[in-house]
Motif scaffolding. Sequence first.
Motif, PDB file in Angstrom:
ATOM      1  N   GLY A  34       0.828  -1.211   0.000  1.00  0.00           N
ATOM      2  CA  GLY A  34       0.000   0.000   0.000  1.00  0.00           C
ATOM      3  C   GLY A  34       0.860   1.257   0.000  1.00  0.00           C
ATOM      4  N   LYS A  35       0.353   2.310   0.655  1.00  0.00           N
ATOM      5  CA  LYS A  35       1.082   3.586   0.733  1.00  0.00           C
ATOM      6  C   LYS A  35       1.918   3.609   2.002  1.00  0.00           C
ATOM      7  CE  LYS A  35      -2.815   5.849  -1.200  1.00  0.00           C
ATOM      8  NZ  LYS A  35      -4.028   6.387  -0.640  1.00  0.00           N
ATOM      9  N   VAL A  36       3.175   3.952   1.826  1.00  0.00           N
ATOM     10  CA  VAL A  36       4.086   4.149   2.966  1.00  0.00           C
ATOM     11  C   VAL A  36       4.883   5.423   2.703  1.00  0.00           C
ATOM     12  CG1 VAL A  36       4.274   1.689   3.533  1.00  0.00           C
ATOM     13  CG2 VAL A  36       5.915   2.718   1.950  1.00  0.00           C
TER      14      VAL A  36
ATOM     15  N   ALA B 234      -0.538 -13.121   7.211  1.00  0.00           N
ATOM     16  CA  ALA B 234      -1.814 -13.699   7.658  1.00  0.00           C
ATOM     17  C   ALA B 234      -2.961 -12.682   7.635  1.00  0.00           C
ATOM     18  CB  ALA B 234      -1.665 -14.272   9.061  1.00  0.00           C
ATOM     19  N   THR B 235      -2.653 -11.424   7.938  1.00  0.00           N
ATOM     20  CA  THR B 235      -3.729 -10.431   8.068  1.00  0.00           C
ATOM     21  C   THR B 235      -3.717  -9.370   6.987  1.00  0.00           C
ATOM     22  OG1 THR B 235      -2.399  -8.961   9.449  1.00  0.00           O
ATOM     23  CG2 THR B 235      -3.671 -10.708  10.580  1.00  0.00           C
ATOM     24  N   GLY B 236      -2.596  -9.167   6.335  1.00  0.00           N
ATOM     25  CA  GLY B 236      -2.483  -8.100   5.337  1.00  0.00           C
ATOM     26  C   GLY B 236      -2.159  -6.752   5.956  1.00  0.00           C
ATOM     27  N   THR B 237      -1.977  -6.707   7.260  1.00  0.00           N
ATOM     28  CA  THR B 237      -1.641  -5.463   7.952  1.00  0.00           C
ATOM     29  C   THR B 237      -0.234  -5.021   7.574  1.00  0.00           C
ATOM     30  OG1 THR B 237      -3.031  -6.117   9.818  1.00  0.00           O
ATOM     31  CG2 THR B 237      -1.387  -4.392  10.229  1.00  0.00           C
ATOM     32  N   VAL B 238      -0.082  -3.722   7.268  1.00  0.00           N
ATOM     33  CA  VAL B 238       1.234  -3.147   6.990  1.00  0.00           C
ATOM     34  C   VAL B 238       1.607  -2.285   8.186  1.00  0.00           C
ATOM     35  CG1 VAL B 238       2.591  -1.672   5.472  1.00  0.00           C
ATOM     36  CG2 VAL B 238       0.821  -3.157   4.510  1.00  0.00           C
ATOM     37  N   SER B 239       2.804  -2.563   8.731  1.00  0.00           N
ATOM     38  CA  SER B 239       3.228  -1.813   9.912  1.00  0.00           C
ATOM     39  C   SER B 239       4.678  -1.369   9.768  1.00  0.00           C
ATOM     40  CB  SER B 239       3.066  -2.669  11.174  1.00  0.00           C
ATOM     41  OG  SER B 239       3.807  -3.864  11.045  1.00  0.00           O
ATOM     42  N   LEU B 240       4.995  -0.228  10.430  1.00  0.00           N
ATOM     43  CA  LEU B 240       6.360   0.266  10.487  1.00  0.00           C
ATOM     44  C   LEU B 240       7.090  -0.536  11.549  1.00  0.00           C
ATOM     45  CD1 LEU B 240       8.458   2.446   9.658  1.00  0.00           C
ATOM     46  CD2 LEU B 240       7.572   3.816  11.566  1.00  0.00           C
ATOM     47  N   VAL B 241       8.165  -1.220  11.170  1.00  0.00           N
ATOM     48  CA  VAL B 241       8.925  -2.054  12.097  1.00  0.00           C
ATOM     49  C   VAL B 241      10.028  -1.233  12.750  1.00  0.00           C
ATOM     50  CG1 VAL B 241      10.397  -4.111  12.284  1.00  0.00           C
ATOM     51  CG2 VAL B 241       8.411  -4.133  10.772  1.00  0.00           C
ATOM     52  N   SER B 242      10.707  -0.397  11.953  1.00  0.00           N
ATOM     53  CA  SER B 242      11.787   0.430  12.495  1.00  0.00           C
ATOM     54  C   SER B 242      12.003   1.638  11.596  1.00  0.00           C
ATOM     55  CB  SER B 242      13.083  -0.376  12.622  1.00  0.00           C
ATOM     56  OG  SER B 242      13.538  -0.785  11.352  1.00  0.00           O
ATOM     57  N   GLY B 243      12.646   2.667  12.147  1.00  0.00           N
ATOM     58  CA  GLY B 243      12.954   3.873  11.390  1.00  0.00           C
ATOM     59  C   GLY B 243      11.841   4.886  11.488  1.00  0.00           C
ATOM     60  N   ASP B 244      12.025   5.966  10.739  1.00  0.00           N
ATOM     61  CA  ASP B 244      11.074   7.070  10.744  1.00  0.00           C
ATOM     62  C   ASP B 244      10.237   6.982   9.488  1.00  0.00           C
ATOM     63  OD1 ASP B 244       9.815   9.480  11.335  1.00  0.00           O
ATOM     64  OD2 ASP B 244      11.392  10.676  10.386  1.00  0.00           O
ATOM     65  N   GLY B 245       8.955   6.766   9.609  1.00  0.00           N
ATOM     66  CA  GLY B 245       8.075   6.639   8.463  1.00  0.00           C
ATOM     67  C   GLY B 245       6.650   6.466   8.932  1.00  0.00           C
ATOM     68  N   TYR B 246       5.779   6.180   7.992  1.00  0.00           N
ATOM     69  CA  TYR B 246       4.374   5.985   8.328  1.00  0.00           C
ATOM     70  C   TYR B 246       3.761   5.019   7.324  1.00  0.00           C
ATOM     71  CZ  TYR B 246      -0.522   6.942   9.267  1.00  0.00           C
ATOM     72  OH  TYR B 246      -1.855   6.804   9.586  1.00  0.00           O
ATOM     73  N   ALA B 247       2.997   4.057   7.849  1.00  0.00           N
ATOM     74  CA  ALA B 247       2.270   3.110   7.001  1.00  0.00           C
ATOM     75  C   ALA B 247       0.795   3.467   7.054  1.00  0.00           C
ATOM     76  CB  ALA B 247       2.476   1.683   7.500  1.00  0.00           C
ATOM     77  N   PHE B 248       0.174   3.655   5.907  1.00  0.00           N
ATOM     78  CA  PHE B 248      -1.242   3.996   5.835  1.00  0.00           C
ATOM     79  C   PHE B 248      -2.123   2.773   6.104  1.00  0.00           C
ATOM     80  CE2 PHE B 248       0.848   7.405   3.712  1.00  0.00           C
ATOM     81  CZ  PHE B 248       0.072   8.529   3.935  1.00  0.00           C
ATOM     82  N   ASN B 249      -1.502   1.607   6.190  1.00  0.00           N
ATOM     83  CA  ASN B 249      -2.178   0.341   6.447  1.00  0.00           C
ATOM     84  C   ASN B 249      -3.303   0.065   5.449  1.00  0.00           C
ATOM     85  OD1 ASN B 249      -2.487  -2.141   7.638  1.00  0.00           O
ATOM     86  ND2 ASN B 249      -3.822  -1.410   9.251  1.00  0.00           N
ATOM     87  N   ASP B 250      -2.998   0.323   4.185  1.00  0.00           N
ATOM     88  CA  ASP B 250      -3.962   0.008   3.129  1.00  0.00           C
ATOM     89  C   ASP B 250      -3.400  -1.082   2.217  1.00  0.00           C
ATOM     90  OD1 ASP B 250      -1.977   1.528   1.989  1.00  0.00           O
ATOM     91  OD2 ASP B 250      -3.318   2.808   0.837  1.00  0.00           O
ATOM     92  N   GLY B 251      -2.595  -1.951   2.807  1.00  0.00           N
ATOM     93  CA  GLY B 251      -1.965  -3.032   2.044  1.00  0.00           C
ATOM     94  C   GLY B 251      -2.873  -4.241   1.887  1.00  0.00           C
ATOM     95  N   GLN B 252      -2.355  -5.219   1.198  1.00  0.00           N
ATOM     96  CA  GLN B 252      -3.102  -6.465   0.941  1.00  0.00           C
ATOM     97  C   GLN B 252      -2.115  -7.617   0.881  1.00  0.00           C
ATOM     98  OE1 GLN B 252      -6.514  -7.337   0.301  1.00  0.00           O
ATOM     99  NE2 GLN B 252      -5.597  -9.350   0.375  1.00  0.00           N
ATOM    100  N   LEU B 253      -2.365  -8.649   1.675  1.00  0.00           N
ATOM    101  CA  LEU B 253      -1.496  -9.826   1.593  1.00  0.00           C
ATOM    102  C   LEU B 253      -1.665 -10.492   0.236  1.00  0.00           C
ATOM    103  CD1 LEU B 253      -3.252 -12.764   2.025  1.00  0.00           C
ATOM    104  CD2 LEU B 253      -3.657 -11.600   4.179  1.00  0.00           C
ATOM    105  N   GLY B 254      -0.628 -11.174  -0.213  1.00  0.00           N
ATOM    106  CA  GLY B 254      -0.733 -11.928  -1.455  1.00  0.00           C
ATOM    107  C   GLY B 254      -1.425 -13.250  -1.171  1.00  0.00           C
ATOM    108  N   GLU B 255      -2.270 -13.659  -2.087  1.00  0.00           N
ATOM    109  CA  GLU B 255      -2.982 -14.925  -1.876  1.00  0.00           C
ATOM    110  C   GLU B 255      -2.997 -15.722  -3.168  1.00  0.00           C
ATOM    111  OE1 GLU B 255      -7.000 -16.461   0.408  1.00  0.00           O
ATOM    112  OE2 GLU B 255      -6.760 -14.345  -0.012  1.00  0.00           O
ATOM    113  N   TYR B 256      -2.711 -17.026  -3.031  1.00  0.00           N
ATOM    114  CA  TYR B 256      -2.646 -17.948  -4.172  1.00  0.00           C
ATOM    115  C   TYR B 256      -3.381 -19.224  -3.789  1.00  0.00           C
ATOM    116  CZ  TYR B 256       1.134 -14.841  -5.579  1.00  0.00           C
ATOM    117  OH  TYR B 256       1.866 -13.735  -5.924  1.00  0.00           O
ATOM    118  N   THR B 257      -3.981 -19.872  -4.772  1.00  0.00           N
ATOM    119  CA  THR B 257      -4.648 -21.154  -4.533  1.00  0.00           C
ATOM    120  C   THR B 257      -3.940 -22.237  -5.342  1.00  0.00           C
ATOM    121  OG1 THR B 257      -6.772 -20.093  -4.159  1.00  0.00           O
ATOM    122  CG2 THR B 257      -6.816 -22.436  -4.676  1.00  0.00           C
ATOM    123  N   VAL B 258      -3.551 -23.295  -4.650  1.00  0.00           N
ATOM    124  CA  VAL B 258      -2.897 -24.446  -5.269  1.00  0.00           C
ATOM    125  C   VAL B 258      -3.937 -25.543  -5.443  1.00  0.00           C
ATOM    126  CG1 VAL B 258      -1.086 -26.193  -5.011  1.00  0.00           C
ATOM    127  CG2 VAL B 258      -0.720 -23.873  -4.138  1.00  0.00           C
TER     128      VAL B 258
END
Length: 187
Positions: free
Chosen positions: A70-72, A87-111
């Motif tokens: 998403g947007k960071v 698992a959830t698609g949540t986007v979070s800032l782990v370290s450093g100076d920044g901001y995550a808008f948390n509008d991401g999407q996990l990748g999903e595939y079907t086998v």
Amino acid sequence: MQWKALPRRYSDTEDQALNKNKTIWIVVATALYMILAVTAGAQVVDTNGTASVDVQPALSISLVTSPNWGKVVKPAAGTARYKLDYATGTVSLVSGDGYAFNDGQLGEYTVTGAPSAPISFSVAIGSFDASGVSVVASHINGTTDTGTGTLDIGGSYDLKVGGILDIVSTATVQVQTATVTVTIDYQ
């Protein structure tokens, strides 16, 4: 005086008859020997079996959604690290100076493949197409880039992809993309 028996001389006709009888006896003896030899070899017992093969479907994979951070915001200085939770698609800032808008999407595939079959899988996220963004880690159904699982009784299995990115202060401001490669195989 002693009498000595002289060997009897046979006529030509009698000699031919004797030779003919000898030949017949040799043929009969040879035939009898062969019959006995075959009978002795007849102790081998043959048996039959059945060969089989159970052909199963090839594995296939289909994309449901592509992973998207998403947007960071790029940091003013240094590096910002962002995590896309597989698992959830949540986007979070782990370290450093920044901001995550948390509008991401996990990748999903079907086998899809053979019911109840064990599989192995892996994911690789390539380089992004502009500067300043690098992949730190790729995650598939966990916090590593590989894993194993078992197709359900219907022959399907869901894979979820996330990962960790580093974005430096000099990153190009634009939408950047990278190729995601998911590999699957029967175990």
